[in-house]
Design a protein around this motif. Structure first.
Motif, PDB file in Angstrom:
ATOM      1  N   HIS A  54     -20.543  31.208-150.309  1.00  0.00           N
ATOM      2  CA  HIS A  54     -21.501  31.271-150.595  1.00  0.00           C
ATOM      3  C   HIS A  54     -22.999  30.617-151.651  1.00  0.00           C
ATOM      4  CE1 HIS A  54     -25.142  33.386-153.306  1.00  0.00           C
ATOM      5  NE2 HIS A  54     -24.079  32.942-153.984  1.00  0.00           N
ATOM      6  N   HIS A 145     -27.154  26.330-160.417  1.00  0.00           N
ATOM      7  CA  HIS A 145     -26.695  27.775-159.587  1.00  0.00           C
ATOM      8  C   HIS A 145     -25.684  27.798-159.539  1.00  0.00           C
ATOM      9  CE1 HIS A 145     -25.712  30.142-155.998  1.00  0.00           C
ATOM     10  NE2 HIS A 145     -25.986  31.109-156.459  1.00  0.00           N
ATOM     11  N   HIS A 149     -22.401  29.675-160.676  1.00  0.00           N
ATOM     12  CA  HIS A 149     -21.315  29.611-160.242  1.00  0.00           C
ATOM     13  C   HIS A 149     -19.493  29.387-161.275  1.00  0.00           C
ATOM     14  CE1 HIS A 149     -22.470  32.413-157.566  1.00  0.00           C
ATOM     15  NE2 HIS A 149     -23.402  32.086-157.230  1.00  0.00           N
TER      16      HIS A 149
HETATM   17 FE   LIG Z   1     -25.141  33.057-156.130  1.00  0.00          FE
END
Ligand SMILES: [Fe+2]
Length: 443
Positions: A54, A145, A149
């Motif tokens: 991801h 981002h 994470h």
């Molecule tokens: Fe994400």
């Protein structure tokens, strides 16, 4: 500084920060033992293997075509790894490990993708006038981002059984400062919420805009975070069984899930044990307590207090008794360093309250930034003038649902760049895995 020198500085800075952010997520996957990479440490979230893909697919989906006109080389993976899960209300995921690709294939995808993106970034940043006008903003989005994470993955790995992780050396020389919390009076005044753009190019997410001033009435705020020791007294006083302290939804959740103490604690006979990232220990009474919003609210009500509003937090953290210009950080203007708080990846766990006197705010409130996010009673909602970011429209807007609360401050695993005062984090009140602490106020 000339335009060329500025362009070179921005290029080096962004490229170095992207590499550093990558090393943050790489170091996390490196602590997972091979046999655990298909584990799902939190039932509501994806298996770990998903996140390896991801954090890369996100960058690719954001940048490749839009910024550089690059052609997809693996559309299946681009889509498979595109979106995480927000666990509000939905059923639990029930996929099997065999539904996911081999780790090698995911890592190969990641390597190729990084290589292609890096080449494109290098060439685009060396000719800034020709590239996408919002390239630097998009790169900031990619960097933050990934850093977010790096933090949410740490919550997840915290839940992974200790024998499924490769322990890293920790420097846990706690010098528990013997401190006693009390209410500090904050006089009425004004505070600024949101990102004030001084130079015009400061990065902030859509929910940080527009900056605006709000009035805050006089209130009292606890000088230190509520500790495990404080919270233990709430448990011993029957706080989890006292229906009057919980609102209806929180009570229903607590009963349904059978919750009787914080998620980071474990009862062993008469002993309370505490789950650190790499080791279990006797409950350290002097650490801030990690709890859900529901548990924090019940505790505050038990004392006849409340959680602060977002504006009260800002006033306590960034205001000054003289009412002069607000500070950028509780301690002043200096960039967040190790002396001023527990943040920016120096530690995997919390430190005792009172460890960072140099980080205190002008009102003498300790550890507002770092050593755990702080719950507020403010529901996450847009500021006036909100406009979703065109290339990530759902980042905030998907969560303006009256079901999430703003958290402020930062945890041991929050990157320094996201300690800016306008940054807003948010979670739903019944998600107990977050590095979230609290303190109470009296209005
Ligand atoms: Fe994400």
């Amino acid at each position: 500084m000339g335009a060329l020198a500025t362009a070179i500085r921005i290029r080096n800075d962004l490229q170095a920060r992207l590499q550093e952010a990558r090393s943050r997520t790489d170091e996390l996957f490196a602590i997972v033992r091979d046999e655990a990479i298909y584990d799902r440490p939190i039932a509501e979230r994806h298996r770990l293997i998903f996140y390896i893909g991801h954090v890369e697919a996100f960058d690719w989906n954001l940048l490749a075509e839009r910024a550089f006109g690059l052609r997809a080389f693996d559309r299946t993976f681009d889509q498979l790894f595109a979106f995480g899960i927000d666990p509000v209300g939905g059923g639990l995921p029930n996929d099997k490990p065999s539904d996911w690709p081999e780790r090698n294939d995911v890592e190969q995808y990641a390597r190729r993708l990084r290589h292609e993106l890096d080449r494109a970034i290098e060439s685009a940043l060396s000719r800034p006038s020709e590239g996408h006008p919002q390239l630097t903003t998009m790169l900031e989005v990619a960097i933050e981002h990934r850093l977010m994470h790096a933090e949410t993955l740490a919550y997840m790995l915290h839940r992974l059984p200790i024998d499924r992780k490769i322990p890293l050396p920790q420097k846990n020389q706690w010098k528990a400062a013997r401190v006693k919390s009390h209410l500090v009076d904050i006089p009425a005044g004004r505070t600024t919420l949101g990102l004030r753009r001084v130079h015009g190019d400061e990065f902030g997410w859509d929910n940080e805009l527009e900056a605006h001033e709000v009035k805050v009435a006089e209130f009292g705020v606890e000088k230190y975070n509520v500790t495990n020791g404080d919270f233990l007294r709430f448990i011993q006083a029957g706080g989890y069984d006292n229906r009057t302290l919980w609102n209806e939804n929180d009570w229903e959740w607590k009963q349904r899930e059978g919750i009787e103490y914080p998620m980071f604690w474990r009862r062993e006979g008469n002993l309370w044990m505490y789950r650190g990232m790499f080791e279990e220990m006797r409950l350290p009474l002097e650490l801030p307590v990690y709890v859900s919003h529901a548990e924090a609210s019940a505790y505050a009500k038990w004392l006849g207090r409340k959680l602060p509003t977002e504006a009260q937090f800002h006033r306590a953290a960034y205001g000054t008794p003289e009412g002069k210009a607000e500070r950028s950080y509780p301690w002043g203007e200096q960039w967040p360093d190790e002396e001023r708080g527990n943040f920016d990846f120096h530690s995997w766990d919390l430190h005792p309250v009172g460890t960072y006197p140099l980080g205190a705010s002008a009102f003498g409130i300790h550890e507002l930034v770092g050593n755990g996010w702080e719950w507020t009673r403010t529901k996450f909602a847009p500021f006036k003038g909100f406009a979703p970011m065109p290339f990530y429209p759902g980042y905030s807007a998907n969560f303006f649902d009256d079901k999430h609360y703003v958290m402020k401050g930062g945890s041991p695993r929050t990157a320094a760049c996201m300690l800016r005062k306008s940054f807003r984090n948010w979670f739903q009140p019944h998600y107990p895995y977050v590095y979230a602490t609290f303190r109470c106020v009296e209005d």
